[in-house]
Design an enzyme around this catalytic site. Structure first.
Site, mmCIF file in Angstrom:
data_model
loop_
_atom_site.group_PDB
_atom_site.id
_atom_site.type_symbol
_atom_site.label_atom_id
_atom_site.label_comp_id
_atom_site.label_asym_id
_atom_site.label_seq_id
_atom_site.Cartn_x
_atom_site.Cartn_y
_atom_site.Cartn_z
ATOM 1 C CD GLN A 192 -12.450 -14.963 2.507
ATOM 2 O OE1 GLN A 192 -12.782 -16.583 1.099
ATOM 3 N NE2 GLN A 192 -11.460 -15.697 2.109
ATOM 4 C CD GLU A 244 -7.485 -16.458 6.667
ATOM 5 O OE1 GLU A 244 -7.154 -15.366 7.275
ATOM 6 O OE2 GLU A 244 -7.469 -17.333 5.736
ATOM 7 C CG ASP A 277 -9.916 -11.911 0.079
ATOM 8 O OD1 ASP A 277 -11.164 -11.935 -0.549
ATOM 9 O OD2 ASP A 277 -9.317 -12.947 0.424
ATOM 10 C CD GLU A 284 -7.113 -11.351 -1.126
ATOM 11 O OE1 GLU A 284 -6.256 -10.488 0.124
ATOM 12 O OE2 GLU A 284 -7.563 -12.262 -0.962
ATOM 13 C CG ASP A 328 -6.924 -15.333 -3.293
ATOM 14 O OD1 ASP A 328 -6.382 -16.235 -3.581
ATOM 15 O OD2 ASP A 328 -7.350 -15.600 -2.390
ATOM 16 C CE LYS A 383 -4.254 -17.193 -0.070
ATOM 17 N NZ LYS A 383 -6.191 -17.652 -1.000
ATOM 18 N NE ARG A 411 -4.751 -20.754 0.174
ATOM 19 C CZ ARG A 411 -4.602 -21.223 -1.071
ATOM 20 N NH1 ARG A 411 -3.954 -21.635 -1.893
ATOM 21 N NH2 ARG A 411 -6.602 -21.246 -1.099
ATOM 22 C CB SER A 412 -8.114 -19.695 6.056
ATOM 23 O OG SER A 412 -8.607 -21.660 4.828
ATOM 24 C CE LYS A 430 -6.182 -11.785 3.263
ATOM 25 N NZ LYS A 430 -6.335 -12.792 2.162
#
Ligand code: PGA
Ligand code: ZN
Length: 428
Positions: free
Chosen positions: A163, A205, A242, A284, A311, A336, A365-366, A387
């Site tokens: 990702q 992102e 990630d 991650e 995550d 998160k 978050r995205s 992040k």
């Protein structure tokens, strides 16, 4: 004491053109504060529920009328009259009012926006900054940023399997230097892409869409970009990955990575190979969200030097964090707030990680908005890492620029980036 007088909510749009919840809390003295909820795409199945209407006639099922109504009615009725400066009590009231593990009654999107709006109003009522209000007895830190450079998978279609390939300015002496270094690397990466005739379009992102299907090629290009920008790979700017492997599962115990089907042990070896050959200091979600045994094997293979971040595995939940600690399945938790529901619970997860000798990275978050409460949450947590995505797209920069302002304020907390995640540069 300043009492909560009213709560209102409505929908606004997020960075992916999807409605999200905005909350405004008004205090008895007439002052008010707002907050907006973020939204993930690469979600874990143990996350709290994001309440969506599911009405295909309205925002393709993504409407948040139900969540908005929960704020205006159930939540407003419960919180009215409470002292806004007591964040933990407000959050406890939200958790009890919902009454479920997965926050499916109120919706975690309603809860997190209320929690953040009350936090901001609480800071206002005390006449202090949001990070200081949230920190309580914790030692706040300006966090070291983990910055998205290349995106694939669910955040940028058609690219690599993993990702994110991210950069961490591990050797930067302070946040302004850290942001300048990653900005150098971002532009160097753009130059490298242009020289190859590749696109510089960005993903959700703000990271560049990976130039090919090969995750390793993106990691190699990130390393080249660090060198091109004049920084030493590993000791000044390192790489984080990630993998988001939950979303690569082809069948039980098998993953589709860049078009190849790999078993768990082959996934671990592939990632360990990247860690050996490139300045990768943090990994991650290398494996799927419920493969506790596989994670423990990955932790052994990668060793304690590598930051192994859970995550989807941990979903910002203390019981899952404790399980990871007892199995040696991860050494760091991604925090998160909307994965759990309230800011106090997110802070409690970072606190529990610290007491277990584990690390924490506070994460966006995205799907995000212009709201910047995450920057204050990260500082307040004392986690020392954040992040947020890349250094492009204003929903990301709202957080980075807020962090820069905090770091330049007269009462700025200490820099959290000193000496963490440092590794000997990988010979190339
Ligand atoms: P999400 O992804 O916000 O789309 O869930 C972020 C991440 O996986 O870290
Ligand atoms: Zn992730």
């Amino acid at each position: 004491m300043t009492a909560i007088d009213a709560l209102d909510a409505d929908w606004v749009l997020d960075s992916r053109a999807i409605p999200t919840v905005e909350v405004v809390v008004t205090l008895a003295d007439g002052r008010s504060a707002f907050a907006q909820a973020p939204s993930g795409a690469s979600t874990g199945s143990h996350e709290s529920l994001e309440r969506r209407d599911g009405d295909p006639e309205h925002f393709r099922g993504k409407g948040v009328r139900g969540a908005v109504s929960a704020v205006r009615h159930q939540i407003a009725d419960r919180l009215r009259g409470m002292d806004v400066s007591t964040q933990e009590e407000i959050d406890r009231a939200l958790v009890e009012l919902d009454g479920t593990e997965d926050r499916s009654v109120l919706g975690a999107n309603a809860m997190v926006a209320v929690s953040a709006a009350c936090a901001r109003a609480g800071a206002l009522s005390r006449g202090i900054s949001l990070w200081r209000h949230l920190a309580g007895d914790r030692s706040p830190l300006i966090p070291l940023p983990m910055v998205n450079l290349f995106s694939g998978s669910l955040h940028a279609s058609g690219g690599m399997g993993i990702q994110d390939v991210l950069v961490i300015p591990v050797g930067a002496p302070d946040l302004p230097a850290a942001m300048e270094w990653v900005d150098d690397v971002y532009h160097a990466a753009a130059d490298l892409l242009r020289e190859r005739g590749a696109s510089t379009l960005v993903g959700d992102e703000g990271g560049f869409g990976a130039p090919s299907r090969s995750s390793e090629e993106a990691i190699d290009l990130a390393t080249q970009a660090i060198v091109r920008a004049g920084h030493r790979p590993g000791s000044q700017v390192a790489i984080a990955l990630d993998v988001a492997a939950t979303h690569l599962v082809a069948s039980e115990g098998c993953y589709d990575l860049d078009g190849e089907v790999l078993e768990t042990s082959q996934m671990i070896e592939t990632i360990a190979g990247w860690v050996d050959r490139y300045p990768v200091v943090s990994v991650e979600d290398p494996l799927a969200e419920d493969d506790w045994e596989g994670w423990a094997l990955a932790a052994q293979r990668l060793g304690p030097e590598v930051q192994l971040v859970g995550d989807d595995l941990l979903c910002t939940r203390v019981p899952r964090l404790e399980r990871a600690a007892s199995l040696g399945a991860a050494n760091t938790v991604l925090v998160k707030a909307n994965q759990i529901g309230t800011l106090s619970e997110a802070l409690a997860v970072a606190d529990r990680a610290r007491s277990l000798g584990m690390g924490a990275v506070v994460s966006a978050r995205s799907g995000e908005t212009e709201d910047d409460w995450l920057a204050d949450l990260a500082v307040a947590s004392g986690a020392g890492q954040i992040k947020v995505g890349s250094v492009a797209r204003s929903e990301r920069l709202a957080k980075y620029n807020r962090l820069l302002r905090i770091s330049r304020s007269a009462d700025a907390p200490a820099w959290g980036g000193t000496g963490v995640l440092l590794r000997t540069p990988v010979p190339r």
